[in-house]
Design a protein around this motif. Structure first.
Motif, short mmCIF file in Angstrom:
data_model
loop_
_atom_site.label_atom_id
_atom_site.label_comp_id
_atom_site.label_asym_id
_atom_site.label_seq_id
_atom_site.Cartn_x
_atom_site.Cartn_y
_atom_site.Cartn_z
N VAL A 93 8.91 18.97 0.41
CA VAL A 93 8.98 17.68 -0.27
C VAL A 93 7.70 16.88 -0.04
CG1 VAL A 93 11.49 17.41 -0.28
CG2 VAL A 93 10.18 16.70 1.73
N GLU A 94 7.44 15.97 -0.97
CA GLU A 94 6.42 14.93 -0.79
C GLU A 94 7.14 13.59 -0.77
OE1 GLU A 94 3.49 15.27 -3.87
OE2 GLU A 94 2.28 16.65 -2.65
N ASN A 95 6.78 12.76 0.18
CA ASN A 95 7.44 11.46 0.36
C ASN A 95 6.48 10.32 0.16
OD1 ASN A 95 9.27 13.37 1.85
ND2 ASN A 95 10.35 11.46 2.34
N ASN A 96 7.01 9.23 -0.38
CA ASN A 96 6.25 7.98 -0.45
C ASN A 96 6.46 7.18 0.83
OD1 ASN A 96 5.39 8.44 -3.12
ND2 ASN A 96 7.28 7.58 -3.95
N VAL A 97 5.37 6.79 1.44
CA VAL A 97 5.38 5.86 2.57
C VAL A 97 4.81 4.54 2.06
CG1 VAL A 97 4.53 5.40 4.90
CG2 VAL A 97 5.03 7.76 4.20
N TRP A 98 5.53 3.46 2.28
CA TRP A 98 5.11 2.15 1.80
C TRP A 98 4.72 1.27 2.98
CZ3 TRP A 98 4.32 2.20 -3.20
CH2 TRP A 98 5.06 3.07 -3.99
N ILE A 99 3.56 0.63 2.88
CA ILE A 99 3.08 -0.29 3.91
C ILE A 99 2.99 -1.68 3.27
CG2 ILE A 99 1.20 -0.88 5.48
CD1 ILE A 99 0.43 2.12 5.46
N ALA A 119 8.81 6.23 7.60
CA ALA A 119 7.75 6.94 8.32
C ALA A 119 7.96 8.44 8.14
CB ALA A 119 7.75 6.56 9.79
N ALA A 120 7.41 8.99 7.08
CA ALA A 120 7.68 10.37 6.68
C ALA A 120 6.60 11.32 7.16
CB ALA A 120 7.80 10.44 5.16
N HIS A 121 7.00 12.34 7.89
CA HIS A 121 6.24 13.55 8.16
C HIS A 121 5.03 13.40 9.09
CE1 HIS A 121 8.67 15.34 5.06
NE2 HIS A 121 8.14 14.59 4.11
N ASP A 122 4.12 12.46 8.84
CA ASP A 122 2.77 12.51 9.42
C ASP A 122 2.39 11.20 10.09
OD1 ASP A 122 0.07 12.81 9.96
OD2 ASP A 122 -0.39 13.80 8.06
N PRO A 123 2.69 11.03 11.39
CA PRO A 123 2.37 9.75 12.03
C PRO A 123 0.87 9.46 12.07
CG PRO A 123 3.06 11.39 13.66
CD PRO A 123 3.35 11.98 12.31
N ASP A 124 0.04 10.49 12.17
CA ASP A 124 -1.40 10.25 12.24
C ASP A 124 -1.93 9.69 10.93
OD1 ASP A 124 -1.49 11.17 14.86
OD2 ASP A 124 -1.94 13.23 14.27
N GLU A 181 0.85 -1.19 0.00
CA GLU A 181 0.00 0.00 0.00
C GLU A 181 0.88 1.24 0.00
OE1 GLU A 181 -3.12 -0.40 3.13
OE2 GLU A 181 -2.36 -2.46 3.18
N HIS A 182 0.34 2.32 -0.54
CA HIS A 182 1.12 3.53 -0.82
C HIS A 182 0.42 4.74 -0.21
CE1 HIS A 182 2.50 6.62 -4.06
NE2 HIS A 182 3.33 6.63 -3.03
N LEU A 183 1.20 5.54 0.50
CA LEU A 183 0.69 6.77 1.10
C LEU A 183 1.69 7.88 0.77
CD1 LEU A 183 -1.37 8.02 3.21
CD2 LEU A 183 0.31 7.39 4.96
N VAL A 184 1.20 9.07 0.42
CA VAL A 184 2.08 10.21 0.18
C VAL A 184 1.87 11.22 1.30
CG1 VAL A 184 2.67 12.10 -1.38
CG2 VAL A 184 2.05 9.86 -2.31
N THR A 185 2.97 11.62 1.93
CA THR A 185 2.91 12.63 2.98
C THR A 185 3.79 13.81 2.59
OG1 THR A 185 4.72 11.58 4.22
CG2 THR A 185 2.46 10.92 4.79
N SER A 186 3.50 14.97 3.15
CA SER A 186 4.19 16.20 2.78
C SER A 186 4.84 16.85 3.98
CB SER A 186 3.20 17.20 2.15
OG SER A 186 2.59 16.65 1.01
N GLY A 187 5.97 17.51 3.74
CA GLY A 187 6.66 18.21 4.80
C GLY A 187 7.90 18.86 4.26
#
Length: 209
Positions: free
Chosen positions: A23-29, A41-46, A6-12
């Protein structure tokens, strides 16, 4: 149930050497309906917690320790009880962001992490950072390359702790030897394949000099 990606994009922001960039980062689950690991675990734990949706988080795996890839790691680990895993060569970078929180375990070349019956093999791929790793999941036909290999070329090597000849060696010897159909899931931007990137190695080398 077989593991899935699964793929999540977070920003910071990313900060190093006195500069800061948006930047925008790819978080992979990677996991199934019961358990998972998070890669970077980029930028946004919530947001990452929401994507986990109550599954047991087994580990937070860091491809490297630039602040945009590890900023949310301690908070995510505290919320879930998961262990943070990092290659020890990146501890100097880690301490720039989290001087009072040490990773819980080390990643080593050739190590195998198993989640939901699926093996992730750790490949030490330094160059963008000394302790940069990629994670090869042959059963899923994919490799998670962090900032070592992108669609279009190697990760940046113009800042502290990075080295262009080393990243080229890592890509040539550790990544381009994987099956050409292997999907390359990157730290930023679009995915690609080993087969799409392999023909451009010599061009990258010329550009880098």
């Amino acid at each position: 149930m077989a593991a899935r990606v699964e793929h999540l994009v977070t920003s910071g922001t990313f900060s190093l050497d006195g500069g800061t960039w948006e930047v925008e980062n790819n978080v992979w689950i990677v996991g199934d309906g019961a358990e998972a690991v998070v890669i970077d675990a980029a930028h946004d734990p919530d947001a990452i917690l929401a994507a986990l949706d109550g599954r047991t988080l087994r580990a937070v795996v860091c491809t490297h320790a630039h602040d945009d890839h590890i900023g949310a790691a301690p908070a995510l680990a505290a919320a879930t009880g998961a262990r943070i895993l990092l290659h020890p060569d990146d501890l100097p970078l880690w301490k720039l962001t989290h001087p009072d929180h040490h990773p819980d375990g080390e990643l080593a070349d050739g190590q195998t992490l198993t989640i939901a019956g699926t093996d992730l093999t750790v490949l030490h791929t330094p160059g963008h950072a000394p302790g940069a790793v990629s994670l090869h999941a042959p059963d899923l036909g994919t490799v998670f390359t962090g900032d070592t290999l992108f669609a279009g070329g190697p990760g940046a090597t113009g800042r502290s702790f990075s080295h262009f000849p080393t990243i080229i060696d890592s890509i040539r010897d550790r990544l381009l030897t994987l099956p050409p159909e292997t999907v390359v899931r990157t730290g930023h931007g679009e995915s690609t394949t080993i087969g799409a990137e392999a023909p451009h190695l010599e061009e990258w080398i010329r550009r880098g000099h």
